[in-house]
Design a protein around this motif. Structure first.
Motif: not given
Lengths: 245, 245
Positions: A176, A178-185, A187, B35, B48, B50, B147
Motif C-alpha cells: 500500500l 508504495t502506491v499511496l503517497k503523502q503530499d508529494y512523490y 519513493d 488495488q 496516488i 494524498r 508534488l
C-alpha cells in the motif's frame, strides 16, 4: 469490511468459463449500471461492441493473442474509445470540430476505462468472472476493419465475461505505501518494499504453477520495457484520427 | 437489481461536502480495496498522492480550475500514471528499459483509471461522495513541480472525497443502444436517439439550474471540439518521458 470492498479486493481474472450463457437481458442490465461511471464533461466517449458472431470470435482470438477464452467465454466485448459521436454532436451545433489533440485521446481512453471497470464490478456482483484483453491492441487495424470501427474510434481493450470454471487465488498487490503517497512523490523507501514484494510474488507464482514459474514481480516487468512495446500504436492512432497533436 | 448495480447506476458527482473527516484508516482501506483492480500484465502503473497539506490544497485548487471543493473536501487525491517504479524494476533485472512508447502511455493511463474507478466505488459504498478533477491537466507541469513528480510519472486526474452535503439528481446517460453495439459499429439510428437524449438533457439541465441552463447534450459537447483542447498536453508528456513514439 463491507461487501463491496470485499468484492473489489478479491478480484481475480477468470480465464476458464463454463458453457452457461448469461440470462436474457443481464448484459444490458450490467451495461446500464456501468454507464453510471463518471465521464469528463459528460462526453461518455465510448462504445462497447458485443461479439456474438462465432466466426468473428475466432478471428478476434487469433488477432488478440490466441487466448482460448476469447472464444470460450459466454460474452466477449470490445471496448472502444469513441469520439465520433461527440464530434458529430458538436458539429450539429454549427462548429467545425477540432479532433486529434493528445488530450482528446486521454479523455476518450479514460472514459472507456472507467465504464469498463464499472462493468467488471457489475458483472462480478452477479457472480460472473471477467478478464481484460489488452491483446486487442496487438492488431488494432485488422480489428477496426473487422468491427467496422470508423474514424475517431479505437479499440482500447476487450473483456471476456462468463461463469467461472476455476477459482484462482487473488494475486498479491504492491504494498500500500508504495502506491499511496503523502503530499508529494517520495519513493526512497520503495526498493526495500519492492524486494519484499518480489519475494511474495515469487512464492505466489511458484504456488500457482506448481513450481514452474520462478520469476518475481520485477522480472515480470522486463518484457514491457525490453524492446518497443506495440510500436504500431502511434501510427495506428494517427490513422484513426487520434493525431497526438 | 442487486445493491452493487443499484450503487453504480445511482452515481452522481458530489461537489459539496460536510466538514466531517474520514475515520482514521478508512482511506487506506479504500485504497487497498481499489488495488484489486485489473492491471495490464500486473504492472500496477499508478501512484496516488494524498494531499493533506492545506497550502498545497489551495495551490492545487488554483492550478486545477478554481473548483472550491478541491479545498473543501475531506480528502483530495492526485492519481498519477507511474512508469517509474516499473522501469526501475525492469532495470534491476539487467535490461536497459525502453520508455516513451505511445502504448506505455496507454497502459499507464488505463491502469490509473481502473484503480481510480475502483476507489470511487469503494468510497461510495462507505457513504462517501466523490468527484473526478480532470482540471489537474490544466497545469500539469506546475503540479509535477508542486508534488515532486519525477520522470515517467504524470498526473492523470484528481479526486475529491468526503461526506456529501447535497443530493444532486442522477444525470441521464446516453441511450443504451447507442453505446452497446452488436458485432460491429453501426450508428445509423443514433441521430434520432441523440435527438431524444438532447431533449432529455435539456429538461435535466433546466430542472437542475432552475431554468438557467438551457443547453442540451450536443451543445455541451461543442467546447471540447472548438479550439484546441489542453494543447500543452503533448509537450508536457514528452517532457515527462512519455514520448509518444
Amino acid at each position: 469490511m463491507n461487501a463491496v470492498l470485499e468484492q473489489l479486493q478479491s478480484h481475480r481474472s477468470i480465464r476458464k468459463f463454463t458453457d452457461q450463457p448469461l440470462p436474457q437481458g443481464l448484459l444490458e442490465k450490467l451495461v446500464a449500471a456501468a454507464q453510471g461511471a463518471s465521464s469528463s464533461n459528460h462526453v461518455q466517449a465510448y462504445s462497447i461492441i458485443r461479439i456474438s458472431d462465432r466466426r468473428n470470435r475466432a478471428l478476434l482470438k487469433s488477432l488478440a493473442g490466441e487466448q482460448a477464452y476469447i472464444e470460450q467465454a459466454a460474452e466477449f466485448l470490445v471496448f472502444c474509445a469513441d469520439m465520433k459521436r461527440n464530434t458529430e454532436a458538436a458539429a450539429r451545433t454549427g462548429i467545425e470540430p477540432t479532433m486529434g489533440m493528445t488530450e482528446q485521446l486521454l479523455v476518450a481512453t479514460i472514459d472507456t476505462a472507467l465504464v469498463a471497470q464499472n462493468l467488471a464490478i457489475a458483472a462480478e456482483s452477479e457472480g460472473l468472472g471477467i478478464v481484460y484483453i489488452g491483446g486487442v491492441r496487438n492488431n488494432p487495424e485488422a480489428i477496426c476493419e473487422l468491427l467496422k470501427l470508423p474514424q475517431n474510434v479505437y479499440p482500447v481493450f476487450g473483456m471476456c465475461l462468463g461463469y467461472p470454471a476455476h477459482n484462482p487465488e487473488v494475486k498479491p498487490r504492491l504494498p500500500l505505501v508504495t502506491v499511496l503517497k503523502q503530499d508529494y512523490y517520495d519513493d526512497q523507501h520503495d526498493p526495500v518494499l519492492i524486494d519484499q514484494y518480489d519475494t511474495e510474488m515469487e512464492r505466489y507464482y511458484q504456488a500457482r504453477t506448481g513450481g514452474n514459474k520462478t520469476s518475481n514481480w520485477s522480472q515480470s516487468m522486463a518484457p514491457m520495457f525490453s524492446g518497443k512495446l506495440r510500436p504500431h500504436m502511434r501510427e495506428f492512432l494517427l490513422k484513426q484520427g487520434f493525431e497526438l497533436k
